[in-house]
Design a protein around this motif. Structure first.
Motif, PDB file in Angstrom:
ATOM      1  N   LEU A 100       0.820  -1.206   0.000  1.00  0.00           N
ATOM      2  CA  LEU A 100       0.000   0.000   0.000  1.00  0.00           C
ATOM      3  C   LEU A 100       0.856   1.259   0.000  1.00  0.00           C
ATOM      4  O   LEU A 100       0.513   2.246  -0.646  1.00  0.00           O
ATOM      5  N   GLY A 111      -0.122   2.566  -3.397  1.00  0.00           N
ATOM      6  CA  GLY A 111      -1.375   3.236  -3.081  1.00  0.00           C
ATOM      7  C   GLY A 111      -1.347   4.724  -3.342  1.00  0.00           C
ATOM      8  O   GLY A 111      -0.289   5.350  -3.399  1.00  0.00           O
ATOM      9  N   THR A 138      -5.824   1.633  -1.953  1.00  0.00           N
ATOM     10  CA  THR A 138      -5.893   1.009  -3.276  1.00  0.00           C
ATOM     11  C   THR A 138      -7.237   0.297  -3.390  1.00  0.00           C
ATOM     12  O   THR A 138      -7.854  -0.051  -2.395  1.00  0.00           O
TER      13      THR A 138
END
Length: 115
Positions: A15, A19, A32
């Motif tokens: 992430l 992300g 995400t």
């Protein structure tokens, strides 16, 4: 909203690297989209924020705010990072800060043009 907690270091690193991130004065959020219908959420509170009692309190009020929200999209994984200086937040102000981030990221179902 029902959710699972992110626990593995590999999931956090994914992430952080892949992300999208948004922030406000008290929180930072990485997220995400996923194929799963159950969102996974990680909460990170640094030792710089306060002692263990303060850090656990902040985690609990974040989790409770997320449990009480019904308007979040289901197909997301996110990490919420508490910034230094957020130790003065109570339940209601934490909810406002989270709502600001969710609206900024368009992660709520009732945004225009979404679902």
């Amino acid at each position: 909203m029902d959710f699972e907690m992110l626990k593995k270091d590999k999931e956090f690193k994914y992430l952080y690297s892949r992300g999208k991130s948004f922030a406000n004065k008290k929180l930072i959020m990485y997220y995400t989209y996923t194929k799963s219908d159950v969102p996974k959420i990680g909460i990170s509170v640094s030792k710089k924020v306060g002692k263990a009692i303060t850090r656990n309190y902040l985690r609990r009020i974040i989790k409770e705010n997320l449990r009480n929200r019904q308007d979040l999209k289901k197909n997301i994984n996110m990490i919420i990072i508490v910034r230094v200086g957020a130790d003065d937040l109570d339940y209601r102000s934490m909810g406002k800060s989270l709502s600001h981030l969710f609206n900024k990221c368009k992660l709520t179902v009732n945004n225009k043009g979404d679902e």
